[in-house]
Enzyme design. Sequence first.
Site, PDB file in Angstrom:
ATOM      1  N   ALA A  44      15.791  -8.482  35.385  1.00 59.33           N
ATOM      2  CA  ALA A  44      15.239  -7.774  34.238  1.00 59.33           C
ATOM      3  C   ALA A  44      14.706  -6.406  34.659  1.00 59.33           C
ATOM      4  O   ALA A  44      15.045  -5.378  34.067  1.00 59.33           O
ATOM      5  CB  ALA A  44      14.139  -8.610  33.587  1.00 59.33           C
ATOM      6  N   ARG A 330      19.712 -29.791  30.070  1.00 55.35           N
ATOM      7  CA  ARG A 330      18.868 -30.154  31.204  1.00 55.35           C
ATOM      8  C   ARG A 330      17.743 -31.111  30.849  1.00 55.35           C
ATOM      9  O   ARG A 330      17.468 -32.051  31.587  1.00 55.35           O
ATOM     10  CB  ARG A 330      18.269 -28.890  31.802  1.00 55.35           C
ATOM     11  CG  ARG A 330      19.336 -28.031  32.367  1.00 55.35           C
ATOM     12  CD  ARG A 330      18.830 -26.722  32.848  1.00 55.35           C
ATOM     13  NE  ARG A 330      19.934 -26.053  33.516  1.00 55.35           N
ATOM     14  CZ  ARG A 330      19.870 -24.834  34.021  1.00 55.35           C
ATOM     15  NH1 ARG A 330      18.746 -24.151  33.924  1.00 55.35           N
ATOM     16  NH2 ARG A 330      20.900 -24.313  34.613  1.00 55.35           N
ATOM     17  N   GLU A 446      12.274 -13.502  32.439  1.00 56.50           N
ATOM     18  CA  GLU A 446      11.584 -14.791  32.363  1.00 56.50           C
ATOM     19  C   GLU A 446      10.105 -14.629  32.001  1.00 56.50           C
ATOM     20  O   GLU A 446       9.459 -15.568  31.532  1.00 56.50           O
ATOM     21  CB  GLU A 446      11.740 -15.553  33.697  1.00 56.50           C
ATOM     22  CG  GLU A 446      11.360 -17.024  33.583  1.00 56.50           C
ATOM     23  CD  GLU A 446      11.671 -17.847  34.834  1.00 56.50           C
ATOM     24  OE1 GLU A 446      12.499 -17.415  35.656  1.00 56.50           O
ATOM     25  OE2 GLU A 446      11.057 -18.920  34.981  1.00 56.50           O
ATOM     26  N   ARG A 456      15.954 -23.987  27.818  1.00 58.86           N
ATOM     27  CA  ARG A 456      16.962 -22.962  28.079  1.00 58.86           C
ATOM     28  C   ARG A 456      18.267 -23.607  28.523  1.00 58.86           C
ATOM     29  O   ARG A 456      18.253 -24.538  29.327  1.00 58.86           O
ATOM     30  CB  ARG A 456      16.473 -22.017  29.181  1.00 58.86           C
ATOM     31  CG  ARG A 456      17.519 -21.026  29.614  1.00 58.86           C
ATOM     32  CD  ARG A 456      16.989 -20.026  30.601  1.00 58.86           C
ATOM     33  NE  ARG A 456      16.725 -20.569  31.920  1.00 58.86           N
ATOM     34  CZ  ARG A 456      17.661 -20.817  32.833  1.00 58.86           C
ATOM     35  NH1 ARG A 456      18.924 -20.596  32.572  1.00 58.86           N
ATOM     36  NH2 ARG A 456      17.324 -21.287  34.022  1.00 58.86           N
TER      37      ARG A 456
HETATM   38  C1  LIG Z   1      17.196 -21.802  42.251  1.00 53.36           C
HETATM   39  C2  LIG Z   1      17.414 -21.165  40.913  1.00 53.36           C
HETATM   40  C3  LIG Z   1      18.696 -21.037  40.402  1.00 53.36           C
HETATM   41  C4  LIG Z   1      18.915 -20.452  39.165  1.00 53.36           C
HETATM   42  N1  LIG Z   1      20.190 -20.355  38.704  1.00 53.36           N
HETATM   43  C5  LIG Z   1      20.413 -19.767  37.513  1.00 53.36           C
HETATM   44  C6  LIG Z   1      21.734 -19.615  37.023  1.00 53.36           C
HETATM   45  O1  LIG Z   1      22.714 -20.028  37.655  1.00 53.36           O
HETATM   46  N2  LIG Z   1      21.914 -19.006  35.842  1.00 53.36           N
HETATM   47  C7  LIG Z   1      20.874 -18.515  35.114  1.00 53.36           C
HETATM   48  O2  LIG Z   1      21.105 -17.950  34.069  1.00 53.36           O
HETATM   49  N3  LIG Z   1      19.606 -18.638  35.567  1.00 53.36           N
HETATM   50  C8  LIG Z   1      19.355 -19.251  36.743  1.00 53.36           C
HETATM   51  N4  LIG Z   1      18.052 -19.372  37.193  1.00 53.36           N
HETATM   52  C9  LIG Z   1      16.961 -18.721  36.459  1.00 53.36           C
HETATM   53  C10 LIG Z   1      16.949 -17.229  36.759  1.00 53.36           C
HETATM   54  O3  LIG Z   1      17.292 -17.011  38.097  1.00 53.36           O
HETATM   55  C11 LIG Z   1      15.593 -16.581  36.530  1.00 53.36           C
HETATM   56  O4  LIG Z   1      15.072 -16.980  35.322  1.00 53.36           O
HETATM   57  C12 LIG Z   1      15.739 -15.068  36.492  1.00 53.36           C
HETATM   58  O5  LIG Z   1      16.425 -14.621  37.626  1.00 53.36           O
HETATM   59  C13 LIG Z   1      14.403 -14.373  36.387  1.00 53.36           C
HETATM   60  O6  LIG Z   1      14.603 -12.991  36.506  1.00 53.36           O
HETATM   61  P1  LIG Z   1      13.449 -11.968  36.251  1.00 53.36           P
HETATM   62  O7  LIG Z   1      14.036 -10.621  36.458  1.00 53.36           O
HETATM   63  O8  LIG Z   1      12.814 -12.236  34.955  1.00 53.36           O
HETATM   64  O9  LIG Z   1      12.341 -12.267  37.348  1.00 53.36           O
HETATM   65  P2  LIG Z   1      12.397 -12.459  38.942  1.00 53.36           P
HETATM   66  O10 LIG Z   1      13.761 -12.359  39.483  1.00 53.36           O
HETATM   67  O11 LIG Z   1      11.600 -13.644  39.233  1.00 53.36           O
HETATM   68  O12 LIG Z   1      11.658 -11.174  39.487  1.00 53.36           O
HETATM   69  C14 LIG Z   1      10.278 -11.033  39.427  1.00 53.36           C
HETATM   70  C15 LIG Z   1       9.935  -9.702  40.023  1.00 53.36           C
HETATM   71  O13 LIG Z   1       8.600  -9.402  39.734  1.00 53.36           O
HETATM   72  C16 LIG Z   1       7.917  -8.985  40.889  1.00 53.36           C
HETATM   73  N5  LIG Z   1       6.511  -9.310  40.676  1.00 53.36           N
HETATM   74  C17 LIG Z   1       5.976 -10.454  40.199  1.00 53.36           C
HETATM   75  N6  LIG Z   1       4.646 -10.339  40.094  1.00 53.36           N
HETATM   76  C18 LIG Z   1       4.340  -9.093  40.513  1.00 53.36           C
HETATM   77  C19 LIG Z   1       3.130  -8.379  40.625  1.00 53.36           C
HETATM   78  N7  LIG Z   1       1.951  -8.900  40.284  1.00 53.36           N
HETATM   79  N8  LIG Z   1       3.177  -7.125  41.115  1.00 53.36           N
HETATM   80  C20 LIG Z   1       4.366  -6.549  41.467  1.00 53.36           C
HETATM   81  N9  LIG Z   1       5.524  -7.190  41.353  1.00 53.36           N
HETATM   82  C21 LIG Z   1       5.519  -8.432  40.886  1.00 53.36           C
HETATM   83  C22 LIG Z   1       8.613  -9.685  42.016  1.00 53.36           C
HETATM   84  O14 LIG Z   1       8.411  -8.976  43.210  1.00 53.36           O
HETATM   85  C23 LIG Z   1      10.057  -9.627  41.545  1.00 53.36           C
HETATM   86  O15 LIG Z   1      10.608  -8.387  41.897  1.00 53.36           O
HETATM   87  C24 LIG Z   1      17.820 -19.976  38.423  1.00 53.36           C
HETATM   88  C25 LIG Z   1      16.541 -20.106  38.925  1.00 53.36           C
HETATM   89  C26 LIG Z   1      16.327 -20.727  40.142  1.00 53.36           C
HETATM   90  C27 LIG Z   1      14.937 -20.948  40.595  1.00 53.36           C
END
Ligand SMILES: Cc1cc2nc3c(=O)[nH]c(=O)nc-3n(C[C@H](O)[C@H](O)[C@H](O)COP(=O)(O)OP(=O)(O)OC[C@H]3O[C@@H](n4cnc5c(N)ncnc54)[C@H](O)[C@@H]3O)c2cc1C
Lengths: 658, 257
Positions: A44, A330, A446, A456
């Site tokens: 994201a 799920r 997320e 989801r």
């Molecule tokens: C093992 C696993 C497998 C998965 N497989 C799938 C799949 O096959 N298909 C699918 O659709 N989804 C899958 N998911 C779900 C999906 O990966 C996640 O929901 C999604 O990647 C979340 O992305 P995001 O960008 O919201 O956050 P994240 O990728 O969690 O990134 C969070 C970011 O925020 C930063 N951050 C957090 N708090 C702070 C703070 N206080 N200060 C500064 N930085 C901060 C972190 O450093 C990081 O850069 C999977 C999840 C897991 C755990």
Amino acid sequence: MTLNSKIPAGKLESKWKDYKSTCKLVNPANKRQLEVIVIGTGLAGASAAASLGEMGYKVKTFCFQDSPRRAHSIAAQGGINAAKNYQNDGDSTYRLFYDTIKGGDYRSREGNVYRLAEVSASIIDQCVAQGVPFAREYGGLLSNRSFGGTQVQRTFYAAGQTGQQLLIGAYQALERQVALGNVTQYSRHEMLDIVMVDGKARGIIARDLVTGKLERFFGHAVLLCSGGYGNVFYLSTNAMGSNVTAAWKAHKKGAYFGNPCYTQIHPTCIPVSGDHQSKLTLMSESLRNDGRIWVPKKQGDTRKASDIPEEERDYYLERRYPAFGNLVPRDVASRAAKERCDAGYGVGSSKMAVYLDFAAAIERYGKIEVNKQSIENADAAKIRELGEGVVKEKYGNLFEMYEKITGEDPYKLPMRIYPAVHYTMGGLWVDYELQTNIPGLYALGEANFSDHGANRLGASALMQGLADGYFVVPYTLGNNLADDIRTKAIPIDHPAFVAAEKEVSDRINRLMNIKGKESVESFHKRLGKIMWDKCGMARNEKGLKEAIEEIKALRKEFWGNVFIPGDINEFNPELDKAGRVADFLELGELMCLDALNRNESCGGHFREEYQTEEGEALRDDEHYMYVAAWEYKGDSQYELHKESLDYEVVHPSARSYK
Amino acid sequence: MEHYTMNLTLKVWKQKNKNEKGRFETYPVKGISSEMSFLEMFDVLNEQLVAEGKEPIAFDHDCREGICGACSMYINGRAHGPWHNTTTCQLHMRQYKDGDTIVVEPWRANSFPVIKDLVVDRSSFDRIIQAGGYISVNTGNAVDANSLPIEKQKADESFAAAACIGCGACVAACPNASAMLFVSAKVSHLALLPQGDPERKTRAVNMVEQMDKEGFGSCTNIGACEAECPKGISLENIARLNREYIGSVFSGSSDKA
Ligand SMILES: Cc1cc2nc3c(=O)[nH]c(=O)nc-3n(C[C@H](O)[C@H](O)[C@H](O)COP(=O)(O)OP(=O)(O)OC[C@H]3O[C@@H](n4cnc5c(N)ncnc54)[C@H](O)[C@@H]3O)c2cc1C
Ligand code: SF4
Ligand code: FES
């Protein structure tokens, strides 16, 4: 304050198109004057920051890892959905929309979900253009597979490393903007508070995790892309550092928290092996395309899997849900596994596991290969060998990971799996524009609550994160910033910055000065146990009430007895973790409160009091067809606001996968 | 699989920050289960240190699934330890037996200064990517994903190179502390795809230039990087990078070979 979801009027199919053609724009010269803070560089955050940088905004990104490329998104395995209908199997924007609404057990907004389905196809185009090496067929075109809760093949993938490849794509786009000077990136920085000026989010306080120094940053808008909070359970499939702090700080500054109790428990994870366990490893849902889930028909059967004949195995998902079989959503698959294990049919030494078996798939693929290669009189060993080759190509890295962790060869023995905490559908409440109820504060990926309702579907989180970052926020942010072009950068010696920094600094000092006896880790484990036992796969009124009291007591104990070694002004991971666990200790209580309030079962939220005779979740649409948006009112004080969900197109019905 | 417990002696590099000198400290650890991961063994040790009121050992880690590239321990003289194609976090304690001594150090390279104990600064890798490790396409520019078929074999090869997790083990394993395997993996990933073709020459030149600027050593074809790479990144990528690089230097970097 009333919640305004700002869903555009008009027909479902034209809402987003109309929005895009009528929203306000910011001209290029003005964009250069507008500063945007992006917390998080997962799918994201990286996609949003790269896109906004390309458009000309001045962007700052933050992540707590040593590089944006390591965000938790990197670990996503199975794939990403998109309504491309490349397989000509009847997929469409509407069908993806419908599957997602139904999968979410009718607890999400139609307008948001339709938009998600609508932009899904562009995500795949964008990623391929960036060089994401998705799996391909021999003809050179993209390959697809199925995920749970759907009957079409719409999932794009790169072996079992889809998240990695998508994140690398977004990361590279981000680094390109860094090189061009449009984005400044701050790694090993943790955001510890939002700075509010005149009721708007105008900046953040962050801690440099290497030096321990607090720093102030101004932004015309702040985007929280900080991921999910599954680690409140201690054990989950999330990365060790995933946490709620950014979202929680925003919540305490006034942002509403939406549906905190909606947690996804993933059915196929490697079971816990002992007290030392630090995290749980997912075995991707894609495995359910080919793996069959079963337990022995006899309770307490101690025979080896291979010694149990076919007729003495209970393929309970195929038995209970013939239409979707092993590919039920799920929440359904997880509860079914728990039900079998609780009833005494579990396998493995802990008896808290079920089998995921590839023997049939290996044989089936082996026979296909024999035909393809026109091998005559192939024996069973040859068929097996060829079949294993096909399975390896599809899931090789997952099988390898399983073997490294358990020491068992899943090509020969069925995998042992059990459900584990995986994803949080709840998150900061946002409107259609992904803006929280605090003006200028957005939540993407997320971290927000938006599109998945109470459950989801697989491969939809990657889709949502990238939809938010590449295709939604670039429009919606402009629509709001267009009114801000006259706002000059606020100097960081403004009293609001000074006060916010002092608040953060006081809290850190308070933590360090407790000088108690118990480690942060120990408190985290204790919280996790309460949450898993009482706010996990099955919840009930009594347990939730107990949990709330236990969490309050534990929080008190934490603030009186936690021990944090080291100093403030240095690299100190124990201190970083203490801050995060302190926030989890507050969030956990709110999750229980939300679960207690929701007197129904829906999706991942299963209240034992509300189930059908067959043990399926029993919704109460009359009373609970709403988003629960919680407002923080002080220690343990939360006020509930309801956003009712109006279904104009889909007619909510009992979710059936039979 | 039989499980057992063991007692071990750990010799771990302790260093307060990048300016102070480091040294080895010896720690006994007891009751380690063969089912633990290597990092869970460190968790046990750190809990023990905290219980004694001491500072735990700092190490980088996040996913613990072998994919984020954060973990980075140099174990008994080998980057990521003894298992082939395995990151530190995926190494499990059944590799060891009761009474073993294990020596753990950080990645050692001038371009990876130590931040604390086993944690190093790898931001040089980000800067190498910034120099050209991307395809210049803005959001919204893309054509339909299937409009350009890509030979499966090419796509697979590109994927194999793209599997690099940016951990830096190749640098740590190399006696010259060269980053060629990392750079070549990125150059190959993108050069093998038609989308990456227009920029392939400038990309190779700019990334190599940045690598040199960061102070990484030069590649003398020793092959230690490939042997220790947890993602099986092949030396063939270095050969490919050399071809790309030489091709573009001699043809002028904007020309296509
Ligand atoms: C093992 C696993 C497998 C998965 N497989 C799938 C799949 O096959 N298909 C699918 O659709 N989804 C899958 N998911 C779900 C999906 O990966 C996640 O929901 C999604 O990647 C979340 O992305 P995001 O960008 O919201 O956050 P994240 O990728 O969690 O990134 C969070 C970011 O925020 C930063 N951050 C957090 N708090 C702070 C703070 N206080 N200060 C500064 N930085 C901060 C972190 O450093 C990081 O850069 C999977 C999840 C897991 C755990
Ligand atoms: S090439 Fe291998 S060792 Fe080097 S950074 Fe990439 S994954 Fe790590
Ligand atoms: S912790 Fe992520 S690769 Fe080891």
